[in-house]
Motif scaffolding. Structure first.
Motif, short mmCIF file in Angstrom:
data_model
loop_
_atom_site.label_atom_id
_atom_site.label_comp_id
_atom_site.label_asym_id
_atom_site.label_seq_id
_atom_site.Cartn_x
_atom_site.Cartn_y
_atom_site.Cartn_z
N UNK A 50 -50.38 52.40 64.84
CA UNK A 50 -51.50 52.62 65.19
C UNK A 50 -51.53 54.37 65.64
N UNK A 51 -53.13 54.73 65.14
CA UNK A 51 -52.15 56.91 65.46
C UNK A 51 -52.23 57.11 67.11
N UNK A 52 -51.21 58.14 66.92
CA UNK A 52 -51.09 58.63 68.54
C UNK A 52 -52.12 59.78 69.03
N UNK A 53 -52.80 59.38 70.19
CA UNK A 53 -54.33 59.64 70.24
C UNK A 53 -54.00 60.16 71.74
N UNK A 54 -52.53 60.33 72.46
CA UNK A 54 -52.99 60.13 73.64
C UNK A 54 -52.22 61.55 73.88
N UNK A 55 -52.39 62.62 75.12
CA UNK A 55 -52.24 63.63 75.53
C UNK A 55 -50.76 63.54 75.92
N UNK A 56 -50.30 64.63 76.01
CA UNK A 56 -48.75 64.62 76.79
C UNK A 56 -48.47 64.69 78.34
N UNK A 57 -47.74 64.21 78.74
CA UNK A 57 -47.84 64.04 80.69
C UNK A 57 -47.02 65.04 80.82
N UNK A 89 -50.31 62.76 71.46
CA UNK A 89 -48.85 62.28 71.09
C UNK A 89 -48.55 60.92 71.27
N UNK A 90 -47.35 60.34 70.56
CA UNK A 90 -47.65 59.39 70.78
C UNK A 90 -46.11 59.17 72.61
N UNK A 91 -46.68 58.48 73.69
CA UNK A 91 -46.21 58.40 74.56
C UNK A 91 -44.40 58.00 74.41
N UNK A 92 -43.34 58.28 74.74
CA UNK A 92 -42.02 58.18 74.74
C UNK A 92 -41.70 57.02 75.20
N UNK A 93 -41.24 55.87 74.88
CA UNK A 93 -40.95 54.95 75.65
C UNK A 93 -39.45 54.37 75.76
N UNK A 94 -38.38 54.73 75.05
CA UNK A 94 -36.57 54.30 75.33
C UNK A 94 -36.29 55.70 73.94
N UNK A 95 -35.43 55.75 74.77
CA UNK A 95 -34.04 56.54 74.29
C UNK A 95 -34.16 56.18 72.52
N UNK A 96 -34.45 55.00 72.07
CA UNK A 96 -34.26 55.14 70.41
C UNK A 96 -35.12 54.89 69.64
N UNK A 97 -36.49 55.85 70.13
CA UNK A 97 -37.86 56.15 69.64
C UNK A 97 -37.26 57.37 69.21
N UNK A 98 -36.41 58.26 69.55
CA UNK A 98 -36.13 59.49 68.65
C UNK A 98 -35.19 59.21 68.09
N UNK A 99 -34.70 58.20 67.23
CA UNK A 99 -32.94 57.92 66.43
C UNK A 99 -34.19 56.57 66.24
#
Length: 317
Positions: free
Chosen positions: A41-48, A125-135
């Motif tokens: 899915x395309x990232x369509x959210x705005x950064x928090x 942007x896409x919402x960061x859900x957990x630490x593993x999203x970065x790796x």
């Protein structure tokens, strides 16, 4: 092909080919990430707010380092006055501070403009859900324990790569502007002294890049506490090195007040970052504690003055 079963792993997904047809399981295109059904899915959210504060922290790092090394290499020379062809005087260190601020500000604006949506001072942007999203590179699945399905992607789009783009523009603007301006303004400095702060930047930018590449996710969750700890430590070190032991000493020079207010802004930045948006209103009273460390230092400095301790110790013997 239509969707039949969920893709393996945390970040493997099926790209949408059209409204009803999906591709094979694999890496999602840039700017997309998998949803609960393992569809890209395309990232369509705005950064928090917290995301913007994180980006602000990463943007401030090179600026603070620029200012630190400008002061470090200016030393006593920063108090002398240099000029444009001796027509009018201006402080070399101050001018370099302003130039560094302009470079980083321009780099931040251009970085926002070149990111999607292009030409606007905003990002999706896409919402960061957990630490593993970065790796995500650490979570490539092996369904048959033989073949690895590579699904490495920027699940936190664009929080990971936008920092690299910003650092690249900072470096470009610095190399375009600073050498010419410093050469013009620092008439009284030797060639090696003029460009030392620029040489320092050529070292710390690669370090910052590696830091973001390896520890971006850790910094995302830890930066509010890093700000608070470092701002407290550096304020104490500065006041101690400047031999500030009373309010009179503090207000004796405008530069000391500038340093103090800068640290107070960092304290407030850290407190707001820790509070996040959901608790910001109820934690706003904590901002009243921002001046507390400086006040505590001023009230207790006279009791920790080394000469006084040594003299009292000698009298005791």
């Amino acid at each position: 092909m239509s969707v039949k079963k969920l893709c393996p792993g945390l970040y493997c997904g099926r790209p949408r080919l059209n409204l009803t047809v999906f591709g094979e399981c694999g890496v999602c295109p840039r700017g997309e990430r998998t949803d609960g059904d393992k569809i890209c899915r395309m990232c369509v959210e705005s950064p928090e707010l917290y995301d913007w504060l994180y980006l602000g922290f990463m943007a401030l790092l090179p600026l603070v380092l620029h200012w630190f090394f400008i002061e470090w290499y200016s030393g006593k020379k920063g108090s002398y006055l240099y000029n444009f062809d001796c027509s009018f005087s201006v402080s070399s260190a101050l001018f370099q501070h302003i130039t560094a601020l302009f470079e980083c500000s321009a780099a931040a604006i251009v970085t926002l403009l070149v990111n999607d949506p292009v030409g606007m001072l905003s990002i999706r942007s896409c919402k960061v859900q957990m630490l593993s999203d970065w790796y995500t590179m650490l979570y490539n699945p092996s369904p048959d324990y033989v073949t690895t399905l590579h699904c490495t992607q920027e699940a936190v789009y664009p929080l990971y790569t936008i920092v690299f783009i910003y650092y690249a523009f900072c470096l470009v603007f610095m190399m375009m502007l600073r050498p010419l301006l410093v050469k013009k303004i620092a008439c009284g400095l030797g060639k090696s002294d003029r460009f030392k702060s620029i040489y320092a930047a050529l070292y710390f930018f690669p370090i910052l890049t590696v830091l973001q590449a390896v520890g971006g996710g850790l910094l995302y969750y830890a930066f509010p506490y890093i700000i608070l700890v470092l701002s407290l430590v550096t304020l104490a070190v500065y006041m101690s090195a400047s031999e500030i032991q009373s309010v009179r000493n503090l207000v004796a020079k405008k530069k000391r007040l500038v340093v103090l207010f800068s640290h107070w802004l960092l304290h407030a930045y850290g407190i707001i970052s820790i509070s996040r948006l959901d608790k910001l209103e109820q934690d706003l009273p904590l901002l009243a504690l921002v001046p507390t460390p400086a006040l505590f230092y001023l009230l207790t400095a006279k009791f920790t003055e080394p000469n006084r301790i040594l003299s009292e110790g000698g009298n005791g013997h």
